[in-house]
Scaffold this active site. Structure first.
Site, PDB file in Angstrom:
ATOM      1  N   GLY A 141      56.015 -23.241  17.785  1.00  0.00           N
ATOM      2  CA  GLY A 141      56.765 -24.307  18.458  1.00  0.00           C
ATOM      3  C   GLY A 141      57.739 -24.921  17.482  1.00  0.00           C
ATOM      4  O   GLY A 141      58.946 -24.717  17.552  1.00  0.00           O
TER       5      GLY A 141
ATOM      6  N   GLU B 221      69.466 -34.190  23.424  1.00  0.00           N
ATOM      7  CA  GLU B 221      68.091 -33.983  23.906  1.00  0.00           C
ATOM      8  C   GLU B 221      67.178 -35.092  23.387  1.00  0.00           C
ATOM      9  O   GLU B 221      66.365 -35.661  24.117  1.00  0.00           O
ATOM     10  CB  GLU B 221      67.598 -32.610  23.436  1.00  0.00           C
ATOM     11  CG  GLU B 221      66.133 -32.389  23.709  1.00  0.00           C
ATOM     12  CD  GLU B 221      65.672 -30.951  23.431  1.00  0.00           C
ATOM     13  OE1 GLU B 221      66.534 -30.067  23.271  1.00  0.00           O
ATOM     14  OE2 GLU B 221      64.459 -30.733  23.401  1.00  0.00           O
TER      15      GLU B 221
ATOM     16  N   GLN C 217      45.508 -52.407  28.085  1.00  0.00           N
ATOM     17  CA  GLN C 217      44.378 -53.272  27.711  1.00  0.00           C
ATOM     18  C   GLN C 217      44.423 -54.579  28.493  1.00  0.00           C
ATOM     19  O   GLN C 217      43.388 -55.068  28.962  1.00  0.00           O
ATOM     20  CB  GLN C 217      44.437 -53.542  26.197  1.00  0.00           C
ATOM     21  CG  GLN C 217      43.298 -54.370  25.655  1.00  0.00           C
ATOM     22  CD  GLN C 217      41.970 -53.608  25.649  1.00  0.00           C
ATOM     23  OE1 GLN C 217      41.941 -52.385  25.794  1.00  0.00           O
ATOM     24  NE2 GLN C 217      40.868 -54.332  25.520  1.00  0.00           N
TER      25      GLN C 217
ATOM     26  N   GLY D 283      42.825 -54.697  31.879  1.00  0.00           N
ATOM     27  CA  GLY D 283      41.378 -54.538  31.990  1.00  0.00           C
ATOM     28  C   GLY D 283      41.034 -53.233  32.698  1.00  0.00           C
ATOM     29  O   GLY D 283      41.743 -52.222  32.545  1.00  0.00           O
TER      30      GLY D 283
ATOM     31  N   GLU E 261      56.769 -35.567  13.470  1.00  0.00           N
ATOM     32  CA  GLU E 261      56.772 -35.211  12.038  1.00  0.00           C
ATOM     33  C   GLU E 261      58.061 -34.468  11.681  1.00  0.00           C
ATOM     34  O   GLU E 261      58.606 -34.632  10.583  1.00  0.00           O
ATOM     35  CB  GLU E 261      55.556 -34.343  11.695  1.00  0.00           C
ATOM     36  CG  GLU E 261      54.225 -35.078  11.753  1.00  0.00           C
ATOM     37  CD  GLU E 261      53.672 -35.239  13.167  1.00  0.00           C
ATOM     38  OE1 GLU E 261      54.309 -34.749  14.130  1.00  0.00           O
ATOM     39  OE2 GLU E 261      52.616 -35.863  13.311  1.00  0.00           O
TER      40      GLU E 261
HETATM   41  C1  FAD Z   1      54.549 -31.221  28.573  1.00  0.00           C
HETATM   42  C2  FAD Z   1      55.352 -30.383  27.617  1.00  0.00           C
HETATM   43  C3  FAD Z   1      56.628 -29.950  27.975  1.00  0.00           C
HETATM   44  C4  FAD Z   1      57.351 -29.122  27.124  1.00  0.00           C
HETATM   45  N1  FAD Z   1      58.561 -28.618  27.532  1.00  0.00           N
HETATM   46  C5  FAD Z   1      59.152 -27.643  26.785  1.00  0.00           C
HETATM   47  C6  FAD Z   1      60.302 -26.957  27.275  1.00  0.00           C
HETATM   48  O1  FAD Z   1      60.819 -27.242  28.370  1.00  0.00           O
HETATM   49  N2  FAD Z   1      60.820 -25.950  26.525  1.00  0.00           N
HETATM   50  C7  FAD Z   1      60.291 -25.604  25.320  1.00  0.00           C
HETATM   51  O2  FAD Z   1      60.808 -24.673  24.708  1.00  0.00           O
HETATM   52  N3  FAD Z   1      59.217 -26.240  24.816  1.00  0.00           N
HETATM   53  C8  FAD Z   1      58.635 -27.252  25.529  1.00  0.00           C
HETATM   54  N4  FAD Z   1      57.517 -27.888  25.037  1.00  0.00           N
HETATM   55  C9  FAD Z   1      56.999 -27.498  23.744  1.00  0.00           C
HETATM   56  C10 FAD Z   1      57.179 -28.561  22.652  1.00  0.00           C
HETATM   57  O3  FAD Z   1      58.543 -28.692  22.331  1.00  0.00           O
HETATM   58  C11 FAD Z   1      56.310 -28.116  21.479  1.00  0.00           C
HETATM   59  O4  FAD Z   1      54.955 -28.331  21.882  1.00  0.00           O
HETATM   60  C12 FAD Z   1      56.615 -28.898  20.212  1.00  0.00           C
HETATM   61  O5  FAD Z   1      57.883 -28.535  19.712  1.00  0.00           O
HETATM   62  C13 FAD Z   1      55.557 -28.660  19.123  1.00  0.00           C
HETATM   63  O6  FAD Z   1      55.326 -27.290  18.941  1.00  0.00           O
HETATM   64  P1  FAD Z   1      53.817 -26.716  18.954  1.00  0.00           P
HETATM   65  O7  FAD Z   1      53.151 -27.240  20.173  1.00  0.00           O
HETATM   66  O8  FAD Z   1      53.873 -25.256  18.759  1.00  0.00           O
HETATM   67  O9  FAD Z   1      53.146 -27.402  17.733  1.00  0.00           O
HETATM   68  P2  FAD Z   1      53.103 -26.825  16.224  1.00  0.00           P
HETATM   69  O10 FAD Z   1      54.433 -26.372  15.799  1.00  0.00           O
HETATM   70  O11 FAD Z   1      51.960 -25.882  16.146  1.00  0.00           O
HETATM   71  O12 FAD Z   1      52.750 -28.141  15.448  1.00  0.00           O
HETATM   72  C14 FAD Z   1      51.506 -28.836  15.668  1.00  0.00           C
HETATM   73  C15 FAD Z   1      51.542 -30.110  14.828  1.00  0.00           C
HETATM   74  O13 FAD Z   1      51.631 -29.761  13.448  1.00  0.00           O
HETATM   75  C16 FAD Z   1      52.382 -30.701  12.752  1.00  0.00           C
HETATM   76  N5  FAD Z   1      53.543 -30.037  12.116  1.00  0.00           N
HETATM   77  C17 FAD Z   1      54.148 -28.874  12.477  1.00  0.00           C
HETATM   78  N6  FAD Z   1      55.167 -28.580  11.654  1.00  0.00           N
HETATM   79  C18 FAD Z   1      55.202 -29.550  10.728  1.00  0.00           C
HETATM   80  C19 FAD Z   1      56.012 -29.823   9.591  1.00  0.00           C
HETATM   81  N7  FAD Z   1      57.034 -29.025   9.232  1.00  0.00           N
HETATM   82  N8  FAD Z   1      55.776 -30.948   8.870  1.00  0.00           N
HETATM   83  C20 FAD Z   1      54.763 -31.793   9.229  1.00  0.00           C
HETATM   84  N9  FAD Z   1      53.957 -31.594  10.283  1.00  0.00           N
HETATM   85  C21 FAD Z   1      54.168 -30.493  11.027  1.00  0.00           C
HETATM   86  C22 FAD Z   1      52.813 -31.751  13.781  1.00  0.00           C
HETATM   87  O14 FAD Z   1      51.890 -32.809  13.796  1.00  0.00           O
HETATM   88  C23 FAD Z   1      52.750 -30.996  15.080  1.00  0.00           C
HETATM   89  O15 FAD Z   1      52.573 -31.853  16.203  1.00  0.00           O
HETATM   90  C24 FAD Z   1      56.807 -28.763  25.861  1.00  0.00           C
HETATM   91  C25 FAD Z   1      55.545 -29.250  25.483  1.00  0.00           C
HETATM   92  C26 FAD Z   1      54.809 -30.026  26.343  1.00  0.00           C
HETATM   93  C27 FAD Z   1      53.432 -30.452  25.921  1.00  0.00           C
END
Ligand code: FAD
Length: 390
Positions: A137, A254, A347, A350, A378
């Protein structure tokens, strides 16, 4: 503090969008609760929104749009959805207007504009943006969905053969046009990524699963899969290998769209003020306890300060001056503020705050994701931190 962002035209737009929400989404014809249970907003609601002039306002008039390149209109839509407590309906519309449309406006050639823009304005073509994969992601450059260019072999020109999977895709079920980020050159990281449009009905393109989420219930977030999908080269957006650059250049808008989370905090504050005035405990309205007053005074102060920053960012975006760093500040700050505010406001409700019939309960679960999507907070702090030369 009085806002100076809007003019009469925006307030007129706000009034007519409010009427639309009341009629088609909340009351009378509206079935928002049912959409939340279904996990989907019916497609025809997009067409109804289009009829009111609330879709793709920035599309030039020659393609059926209003030619209104003014992000303040987009903000009005996001704000009013939050105010009405229908954020998960709003997410699909703002994704279409604020996040997907800029790619079509900036990178389509003339024939693509003719093919797609009129349907994007009329709501016949609902859009989505697919970047995230099950395995990645935040680290987009590591994506594995591939698009290999090859000849059709039947004299029918060239196409890309697309294979891979995307997940968490907003509008994933409803979408007719999916902007897909895929590797056209797997040996490269950022420079190997291209954007192309996947159309409803292409063979090998499946919507695998509508995902069950803790919030944003009316949103049809889905997994998409691609098995040997033949995508004509005519569906490439812009130039091959430039996809990552295009994604980055659209990120300020965005992220500002997500930072409109400050409107969700404002809405939570308004609902809570009403509630604490009416609810009594120990013979007095709960709002008259000093602890409640201090909580709400802090919320009011935090929200007002954030609001001024977001409004300033909207002006900068309209002037073409919003930097990725400023947008990252807005995104992380406002979404964390949203989380704090809805929690504190819940909160004060209630036990009723825990009941889904109260908008604060839905706002609470809907809020959690804004700190994650559009780039996890992050990553926002990485962007800001690097701009400090660190
Ligand atoms: C309801 C919903 C709608 C969405 N809609 C879309 C969409 O329309 N199109 C699309 O393409 N995506 C979409 N997403 C995906 C969203 O953009 C990703 O979930 C997000 O970018 C995080 O990627 P990941 O889930 O793979 O988390 P990961 O990349 O696995 O990261 C997990 C956590 O690790 C930490 N982390 C990761 N990298 C770093 C770093 N470099 N430094 C410090 N901490 C870090 C952060 O705490 C992060 O939250 C959606 C997600 C949700 C839940």
């Amino acid at each position: 503090m009085r806002r100076s962002l809007f003019e009469d035209v925006h307030e007129d737009f706000r009034a007519s969008f409010r009427t639309f929400l009341q009629r088609e989404v909340i009351g009378e014809q509206g079935r928002y609760g049912q959409w939340e249970r279904d996990g989907l907003v019916p497609r025809e609601v997009f067409a109804l929104a289009a009829r009111g002039g609330f879709l793709a306002m920035a599309v030039p008039e020659e393609y059926g749009g209003a030619g209104a390149q003014d992000f303040r209109l987009n903000l009005v839509i996001g704000e009013e959805c939050q105010r009405a407590g229908v954020g998960s309906f709003g997410l699909g519309v703002t994704l279409h207007n604020d996040i997907c449309l800029p790619y079509f406006l900036s990178y389509c050639d003339e024939s693509q504009r003719e093919r797609w823009l009129p349907g994007i304005v009329s709501g016949e073509l609902i859009t989505a943006l697919a970047m995230t994969e099950p395995g990645i992601g935040s680290d987009l450059a590591a994506m594995s969905t591939s698009a290999r260019r090859q000849s059709s072999g039947d004299g029918g020109g060239e196409h890309y053969l697309v294979n891979g999977a995307k997940t968490f895709i907003t509008n994933g079920i409803n979408a007719d046009l999916v902007i897909l980020a895929a590797k056209t050159d797997p040996s490269e990281r950022h420079r190997g990524i291209s954007l192309m449009v996947i159309e409803r009905g292409m063979e090998g393109f499946e919507r695998s699963r509508k995902l069950e989420k803790i919030g944003q219930h009316a949103q049809d977030t889905a997994e998409l899969s691609f098995h040997d999908v033949r995508v004509p080269v005519e569906n490439l957006l812009g130039r091959e290998g430039e996809g990552f650059r295009y994604l980055v250049s659209n990120l300020p808008q965005e992220r500002l769209s997500i930072a409109a989370a400050v409107a969700a905090a404002e809405a939570a504050l308004d609902w809570t003020l009403d509630y604490v005035r009416e609810r009594h405990a120990f013979g007095q309205p709960i709002g008259s306890f000093q602890a409640s007053r201090f909580t709400l005074a802090e919320v009011q102060s935090e929200v007002q300060v954030a609001r001024v920053y977001v409004d300033r960012c909207a002006q900068a975006l309209n002037a073409g001056e919003l930097t990725p760093e400023d947008a990252a500040v807005a995104k992380w700050w406002c979404t964390e503020l949203q989380g704090r505010v809805v929690d504190r406001c819940l909160q004060l409700h209630g036990g009723y705050g825990y009941m889904v019939e109260y908008p604060i309960a839905r706002a609470y679960v809907d809020a959690r994701v804004t700190r994650i999507y559009g780039g996890a907070n992050e990553i926002m702090k990485e962007i800001v931190g690097r701009s400090l030369g660190l």
